[in-house]
Structures are given as structure tokens and as C-alpha cells.
Design a protein around this motif. Structure first.
Motif, PDB file in Angstrom:
ATOM      1  N   TRP A  84       0.814  -1.153   0.066  1.00 35.47           N
ATOM      2  CA  TRP A  84       0.044  -0.057   0.130  1.00 35.47           C
ATOM      3  C   TRP A  84       0.808   1.086  -0.043  1.00 35.47           C
ATOM      4  O   TRP A  84       1.971   1.522   0.819  1.00 35.47           O
ATOM      5  CB  TRP A  84      -0.880  -0.027   1.331  1.00 35.47           C
ATOM      6  N   ILE A  85       0.641   2.157  -0.890  1.00 40.12           N
ATOM      7  CA  ILE A  85       1.284   3.471  -0.921  1.00 40.12           C
ATOM      8  C   ILE A  85       0.244   4.553  -0.677  1.00 40.12           C
ATOM      9  O   ILE A  85      -0.714   4.606  -1.018  1.00 40.12           O
ATOM     10  CB  ILE A  85       2.049   3.576  -2.439  1.00 40.12           C
ATOM     11  N   THR A  86       0.825   5.662  -0.354  1.00 43.01           N
ATOM     12  CA  THR A  86      -0.019   7.173  -0.031  1.00 43.01           C
ATOM     13  C   THR A  86       0.040   7.641  -1.567  1.00 43.01           C
ATOM     14  O   THR A  86       0.486   7.467  -2.420  1.00 43.01           O
ATOM     15  CB  THR A  86       0.737   7.740   0.920  1.00 43.01           C
ATOM     16  N   ILE A  87      -0.946   8.827  -1.364  1.00 44.74           N
ATOM     17  CA  ILE A  87      -1.286   9.258  -2.601  1.00 44.74           C
ATOM     18  C   ILE A  87       0.324  10.011  -3.002  1.00 44.74           C
ATOM     19  O   ILE A  87       0.415  10.264  -4.343  1.00 44.74           O
ATOM     20  CB  ILE A  87      -2.283  10.472  -2.447  1.00 44.74           C
ATOM     21  N   ASP A  88       0.925  10.584  -2.193  1.00 41.00           N
ATOM     22  CA  ASP A  88       2.181  11.326  -2.350  1.00 41.00           C
ATOM     23  C   ASP A  88       3.288  10.274  -3.043  1.00 41.00           C
ATOM     24  O   ASP A  88       3.606  10.784  -4.260  1.00 41.00           O
ATOM     25  CB  ASP A  88       2.767  11.960  -1.122  1.00 41.00           C
ATOM     26  N   GLU A  89       3.158   9.152  -2.461  1.00 45.66           N
ATOM     27  CA  GLU A  89       4.012   7.988  -3.408  1.00 45.66           C
ATOM     28  C   GLU A  89       3.496   7.640  -4.617  1.00 45.66           C
ATOM     29  O   GLU A  89       4.427   7.479  -5.560  1.00 45.66           O
ATOM     30  CB  GLU A  89       3.896   6.701  -2.262  1.00 45.66           C
ATOM     31  N   ALA A  90       2.376   7.528  -4.822  1.00 48.81           N
ATOM     32  CA  ALA A  90       1.668   7.022  -6.102  1.00 48.81           C
ATOM     33  C   ALA A  90       1.884   8.221  -7.199  1.00 48.81           C
ATOM     34  O   ALA A  90       2.224   8.033  -8.198  1.00 48.81           O
ATOM     35  CB  ALA A  90       0.205   6.747  -5.979  1.00 48.81           C
TER      36      ALA A  90
ATOM     37  N   PRO B 227       1.280  15.226 -11.161  1.00 52.61           N
ATOM     38  CA  PRO B 227       0.927  16.204  -9.751  1.00 52.61           C
ATOM     39  C   PRO B 227      -0.041  15.510  -8.992  1.00 52.61           C
ATOM     40  O   PRO B 227      -1.006  15.052  -9.389  1.00 52.61           O
ATOM     41  CB  PRO B 227       0.270  17.463 -10.537  1.00 52.61           C
ATOM     42  N   LYS B 228      -0.031  15.578  -7.850  1.00 50.77           N
ATOM     43  CA  LYS B 228      -1.110  15.142  -6.619  1.00 50.77           C
ATOM     44  C   LYS B 228      -2.487  15.441  -7.218  1.00 50.77           C
ATOM     45  O   LYS B 228      -3.534  14.587  -7.166  1.00 50.77           O
ATOM     46  CB  LYS B 228      -1.086  15.407  -5.251  1.00 50.77           C
TER      47      LYS B 228
ATOM     48  N   LEU C 195      -3.896  13.321  -9.808  1.00 49.69           N
ATOM     49  CA  LEU C 195      -4.284  12.169  -8.924  1.00 49.69           C
ATOM     50  C   LEU C 195      -5.426  12.076  -8.286  1.00 49.69           C
ATOM     51  O   LEU C 195      -6.331  10.960  -8.342  1.00 49.69           O
ATOM     52  CB  LEU C 195      -2.963  11.250  -8.371  1.00 49.69           C
ATOM     53  N   TYR C 196      -5.735  13.087  -7.572  1.00 50.70           N
ATOM     54  CA  TYR C 196      -6.984  13.276  -6.628  1.00 50.70           C
ATOM     55  C   TYR C 196      -8.060  13.330  -7.699  1.00 50.70           C
ATOM     56  O   TYR C 196      -8.965  12.918  -7.347  1.00 50.70           O
ATOM     57  CB  TYR C 196      -6.829  14.612  -5.980  1.00 50.70           C
ATOM     58  N   GLU C 197      -7.928  14.214  -8.661  1.00 51.44           N
ATOM     59  CA  GLU C 197      -9.007  14.125  -9.800  1.00 51.44           C
ATOM     60  C   GLU C 197      -9.177  12.833 -10.353  1.00 51.44           C
ATOM     61  O   GLU C 197     -10.741  12.372 -10.321  1.00 51.44           O
ATOM     62  CB  GLU C 197      -8.575  15.040 -10.869  1.00 51.44           C
ATOM     63  N   ARG C 198      -8.406  11.856 -10.710  1.00 52.20           N
ATOM     64  CA  ARG C 198      -8.847  10.607 -11.338  1.00 52.20           C
ATOM     65  C   ARG C 198      -9.364   9.756 -10.086  1.00 52.20           C
ATOM     66  O   ARG C 198     -10.308   8.791 -10.374  1.00 52.20           O
ATOM     67  CB  ARG C 198      -7.480   9.703 -11.399  1.00 52.20           C
TER      68      ARG C 198
ATOM     69  N   LEU D 144      -6.535   8.336   1.324  1.00 49.65           N
ATOM     70  CA  LEU D 144      -6.401   7.303   0.106  1.00 49.65           C
ATOM     71  C   LEU D 144      -5.235   6.222   0.187  1.00 49.65           C
ATOM     72  O   LEU D 144      -4.098   6.767   0.612  1.00 49.65           O
ATOM     73  CB  LEU D 144      -6.240   8.295  -0.891  1.00 49.65           C
ATOM     74  N   ARG D 145      -5.407   5.228  -0.141  1.00 49.87           N
ATOM     75  CA  ARG D 145      -4.226   4.323  -0.389  1.00 49.87           C
ATOM     76  C   ARG D 145      -4.427   3.538  -1.795  1.00 49.87           C
ATOM     77  O   ARG D 145      -5.495   3.502  -2.151  1.00 49.87           O
ATOM     78  CB  ARG D 145      -4.494   3.316   0.686  1.00 49.87           C
ATOM     79  N   PHE D 146      -3.299   3.227  -2.316  1.00 50.22           N
ATOM     80  CA  PHE D 146      -3.137   2.573  -3.639  1.00 50.22           C
ATOM     81  C   PHE D 146      -2.375   1.294  -3.411  1.00 50.22           C
ATOM     82  O   PHE D 146      -1.370   1.361  -2.760  1.00 50.22           O
ATOM     83  CB  PHE D 146      -2.357   3.516  -4.531  1.00 50.22           C
TER      84      PHE D 146
END
Length: 88
Positions: A8-14, A21-22, A25-28, A43-45
Motif C-alpha cells: 500500500w502506498i500513499t497519494i504522495d508516493e503514487a 501532480p497530486k 491523481l486526486y481528480e482521477r 487514500l491508499r493505492f
């Protein structure tokens, strides 16, 4: 870190992983077009699932060539509009 949480990775890491840009990714995630998990406000990925999703956008660099076996439809030219003569 346990093995179950290692992927699992964070939005910053993803965002850093695919160099976007974050905000993009937030929009997606808002549009639900990227695989993610929302845990409350977090959020986790899943790293492997996320990378598999990103790979679908890979292009081979050969331009717009039709897929073999799939016919392409011809594009008809757009009709031109004629203006009415002006009366001065």
C-alpha cells in the motif's frame, strides 16, 4: 511493516511513482478512474494494481495506426458553409 501492508502506498508516493501532480491523481480518484481504497479521509493505492493501471496508457510510439484486424472508418470532410452576400 507487515507483508499485507507492504504493497500500500500513499497519494504522495503514487503521484511520485508515475511523476504526476497530486492534484491530477486526486481528480482521477474523484472520478473513480484509478484503482484506490479510501479509508476515511485517507487514500491508499495497491502498488502493483496501480502500476498495472498506469501501464495501460503506454504507447508504442508508432503514431495512429489502426489495430490489425480492426477496420478504420473513413472520415468525411466537413461541409463548408457559404455566407449570404452582404448588402451594403
Amino acid at each position: 511493516m507487515s507483508d499485507t501492508m507492504a504493497g500500500w502506498i500513499t497519494i504522495d508516493e503514487a503521484a511520485a511513482l508515475i511523476r504526476v501532480p497530486k492534484s491530477w491523481l486526486y481528480e482521477r480518484t474523484r472520478l473513480n478512474t484509478v484503482p484506490h481504497v479510501k479509508l476515511g479521509k485517507y487514500l491508499r493505492f495497491d502498488r502493483e494494481e496501480f502500476l498495472a493501471w498506469a501501464r495501460q496508457f503506454h504507447r508504442d510510439g508508432r503514431g495512429r495506426q489502426g489495430t490489425p484486424g480492426v477496420p478504420t472508418l473513413p472520415v468525411a470532410p466537413r461541409p463548408t458553409r457559404r455566407r449570404a452576400p452582404s448588402s451594403h
